[in-house]
Enzyme design. Structure first.
Site, PDB file in Angstrom:
ATOM      1  N   LYS A 109       1.250   1.387  13.299  1.00  0.00           N
ATOM      2  CA  LYS A 109       2.220   1.038  14.346  1.00  0.00           C
ATOM      3  C   LYS A 109       3.378   2.034  14.329  1.00  0.00           C
ATOM      4  CE  LYS A 109      -0.527  -2.526  14.690  1.00  0.00           C
ATOM      5  NZ  LYS A 109      -1.700  -2.433  15.544  1.00  0.00           N
ATOM      6  N   ARG A 154     -11.195  11.540  -3.385  1.00  0.00           N
ATOM      7  CA  ARG A 154     -10.910  10.098  -3.311  1.00  0.00           C
ATOM      8  C   ARG A 154      -9.697   9.752  -4.179  1.00  0.00           C
ATOM      9  NH1 ARG A 154     -13.986   6.874  -6.201  1.00  0.00           N
ATOM     10  NH2 ARG A 154     -15.996   7.791  -5.632  1.00  0.00           N
ATOM     11  N   TYR A 156       0.519 -12.280  12.656  1.00  0.00           N
ATOM     12  CA  TYR A 156      -0.572 -11.481  13.225  1.00  0.00           C
ATOM     13  C   TYR A 156      -1.911 -12.191  12.969  1.00  0.00           C
ATOM     14  CZ  TYR A 156      -4.049  -7.901  13.854  1.00  0.00           C
ATOM     15  OH  TYR A 156      -5.171  -7.236  14.242  1.00  0.00           O
ATOM     16  N   ASP A 165       5.054  -8.811   5.310  1.00  0.00           N
ATOM     17  CA  ASP A 165       4.532  -7.882   6.312  1.00  0.00           C
ATOM     18  C   ASP A 165       5.727  -7.495   7.186  1.00  0.00           C
ATOM     19  OD1 ASP A 165       3.463  -6.604   8.525  1.00  0.00           O
ATOM     20  OD2 ASP A 165       1.697  -7.900   8.657  1.00  0.00           O
TER      21      ASP A 165
HETATM   22  N1  PLP Z   1       0.272  -6.732  10.562  1.00  0.00           N
HETATM   23  C1  PLP Z   1       0.781  -6.791  11.805  1.00  0.00           C
HETATM   24  C2  PLP Z   1       2.122  -7.439  12.030  1.00  0.00           C
HETATM   25  C3  PLP Z   1       0.069  -6.266  12.898  1.00  0.00           C
HETATM   26  O1  PLP Z   1       0.591  -6.343  14.131  1.00  0.00           O
HETATM   27  C4  PLP Z   1      -1.198  -5.663  12.655  1.00  0.00           C
HETATM   28  C5  PLP Z   1      -1.995  -5.123  13.776  1.00  0.00           C
HETATM   29  O2  PLP Z   1      -1.699  -5.348  14.938  1.00  0.00           O
HETATM   30  C6  PLP Z   1      -1.680  -5.623  11.352  1.00  0.00           C
HETATM   31  C7  PLP Z   1      -0.912  -6.158  10.328  1.00  0.00           C
HETATM   32  C8  PLP Z   1      -3.019  -5.004  11.046  1.00  0.00           C
HETATM   33  O3  PLP Z   1      -2.889  -3.610  11.045  1.00  0.00           O
HETATM   34  P1  PLP Z   1      -4.085  -2.594  11.408  1.00  0.00           P
HETATM   35  O4  PLP Z   1      -4.399  -2.762  12.852  1.00  0.00           O
HETATM   36  O5  PLP Z   1      -3.516  -1.261  11.030  1.00  0.00           O
HETATM   37  O6  PLP Z   1      -5.241  -2.979  10.521  1.00  0.00           O
END
Ligand code: PLP
Length: 376
Positions: A201, A53, A105, A176
Site C-alpha cells: 500500500k 533466499r 481487513y 496492523d
Molecule cells: N492489512 C490491510 C489493512 C490491508 O488493507 C491489506 C490489503 O488490502 C492487507 C493487510 C493485506 O496485504 P497484501 O494485499 O499486501 O497481502
C-alpha cells in the site's frame, strides 16, 4: 532501539544513505544472482553472500529502513501483507487463543478464522476500538491483533490502551498499521510488541508490487525468534526487483503521505457536508468517534483512507462510483492514484451503501470536482 534517528524525510529520501559500493551510484544496484561463488579454499568470496533466499542486500536495506522508521529492533519483509500477518498468527500453538479486532481487513479475518478452526485455536473477535468491550473479553491469550485506523470502517483503536490490556492477558499486541504508515504512527512507541504493514500500500505507494513487513520491539523475544526462523526456513522472502521497487517507492513516502492526508482531509470535509452523503468515516473529522484517539497517536495527518455511506443505499452507491472519472474503480489503497471501491461487491458483510476511497496525490480540487459530479 536506535538512539539517534534521522528525521523520517531524510531516512527515506536517502534510503538510509545507501550508495552502491562498486560504483558509488546513488541508487543501489539490483543483484539478480541467486547463488554466489566460493574460492579455491571453498570459502565464500563474500561471507555475507551465499544464496539469495538468505542473502539479498536489497531486502536487508529495505528491512533496515523500515525498522528504523518504526523504531523497531528488527524488521522482516514478506512477499505480501497477508504473508506477514500469517507469519505472526501462525506462531500461536494449537489450543491457544487469539483476540482479534472486528471489522478489520477481511483477508486477515478470513485467514485467521480458517487457521483457528484447523488448529483448535480459540478466536475471540471483539471491537477493540471499545476498550471496555476488549477488557470484558479479557481472557488469557497469545496474540491481541488490532488494526488502526481499520479498513474499511476507519475505527481508531487506542494502541496504548490495548497494550495494557494485552499485558494483563499475557498476550503480545500486534498492530496492523497499514493505513497509518510509519510516517503517521509508530505503534511500538505506544507499547505494541509487533507492527505489521502491507507494504503493497502506501509504503511502496505506486501499486506495482506486493510486500509485507513486520517490525518488533524485542528481537530477542521467543515470538520474534520463531517468526524469523520460520521466515528463513520456509523461505517467505521477496525478490530483488520487488525490494528495489520498494526502496525506490519509499524515498518519497513522507512527501506522499503528507499530500495524501491533506487531500483526504479536504475530500472528507467536502463529503461530510454533501446532501447525498449519510456519513463519512474518517478519523480526521472532529465529529468522528475515534478522532480523540487518532489525534493522540497519529501525527501529521489521519491517513488517505476513508469510507462514505451514500444516501439511497447500494444502488445509489454503485451509481455514484459508476460516474467517477478520476477515481479509478479498483481495490487496494495507498497508491499515488485515487481509488474507489464498493466493498460490498466482494465482502458481503460491508453495508451496500458504503464506498471506500483511497485518496492519492492528485490536486484536491480535481478529486472533489470528480466526487461532486458523481454525486450530482
Ligand atoms: N492489512 C490491510 C489493512 C490491508 O488493507 C491489506 C490489503 O488490502 C492487507 C493487510 C493485506 O496485504 P497484501 O494485499 O499486501 O497481502
Amino acid at each position: 532501539m536506535p538512539s539517534k534517528m534521522p528525521a523520517l524525510a531524510t531516512l527515506f529520501a536517502q534510503a538510509d544513505g545507501a550508495i552502491d559500493p562498486q560504483t558509488g551510484g546513488v541508487v543501489p544496484a539490483i543483484q539478480t544472482a541467486t547463488t554466489y561463488v566460493r574460492g579455491r579454499d571453498n570459502q565464500p568470496v563474500s561471507p555475507t553472500h551465499i544464496y539469495s533466499r538468505d542473502d539479498s542486500d536489497l531486502s536487508r536495506l529495505a528491512e533496515a529502513i523500515l525498522a528504523k522508521a518504526e523504531n523497531a529492533e528488527a524488521g522482516l519483509l514478506f512477499p505480501s501483507g497477508m504473508a506477514a500477518a500469517a507469519a505472526v498468527l501462525r506462531s500461536v500453538p494449537a489450543g491457544g487463543r487469539i483476540i482479534m479486532q472486528t471489522g478489520i481487513y477481511w483477508g486477515v479475518t478470513k485467514w485467521t478464522r480458517d487457521f483457528c478452526a484447523r488448529r483448535q485455536i480459540d478466536l475471540v473477535e471483539v471491537d477493540c476500538a471499545d476498550l471496555n468491550a476488549l477488557r470484558a473479553a479479557g481472557h488469557p491469550a497469545d496474540i491481541l491483533w488490532i488494526e488502526t485506523p481499520s479498513n474499511p470502517y476507519l475505527k481508531s483503536a487506542d494502541i496504548a490502551g490495548c497494550a495494557e490490556i494485552a499485558r494483563a492477558c499475557g498476550a503480545r499486541l500486534v498492530v496492523d498499521s497499514t493505513a497509518a504508515t510509519p510516517v503517521l504512527t509508530r505503534p511500538l512507541e505506544h507499547g505494541a510488541d509487533i507492527v505489521m504493514h502491507s507494504a503493497t500500500k502506501a509504503i511502496n505507494g505506486h501499486s506495482d508490487m506486493l510486500a509485507g513487513f513486520l517490525g518488533c520491539a524485542d528481537s530477542a523475544s521467543d515470538l520474534w525468534q520463531s517468526i524469523a526462523t520460520d521466515r528463513h526456513d520456509a523461505g517467505a522472502v521477496i525478490g530483488a526487483f520487488e525490494a528495489w521497487l520498494l526502496i525506490r517507492g519509499m524515498r518519497t513516502l513522507p512527501l506522499r503521505v503528507e499530500r495524501m492526508c491533506a487531500n483526504a482531509q479536504a475530500v472528507a470535509e467536502f463529503l461530510a457536508k454533501h446532501p447525498r452523503v449519510d456519513q463519512v468515516l474518517y478519523p480526521g473529522l472532529s465529529s468522528d468517534p475515534g478522532h480523540g484517539v487518532a489525534a493522540r497517536q497519529m501525527s501529521g495527518g489521519f491517513g488517505s483512507l476513508l469510507s462514505v455511506r451514500i444516501t439511497g443505499g447500494g444502488d445509489a452507491a454503485l451509481a455514484v462510483i459508476g460516474k467517477l472519472n478520476l477515481f479509478k474503480r479498483a481495490t487496494s489503497l495507498g497508491g499515488v492514484e485515487s481509488l474507489a471501491e464498493h466493498r460490498h461487491t466482494i465482502e458481503a458483510s460491508v453495508p451496500a451503501d458504503l464506498v471506500r476511497l483511497s485518496v492519492g496525490i492528485e490536486a484536491a480540487d480535481d478529486l472533489i470536482a470528480d466526487l461532486d459530479n458523481a454525486l450530482s
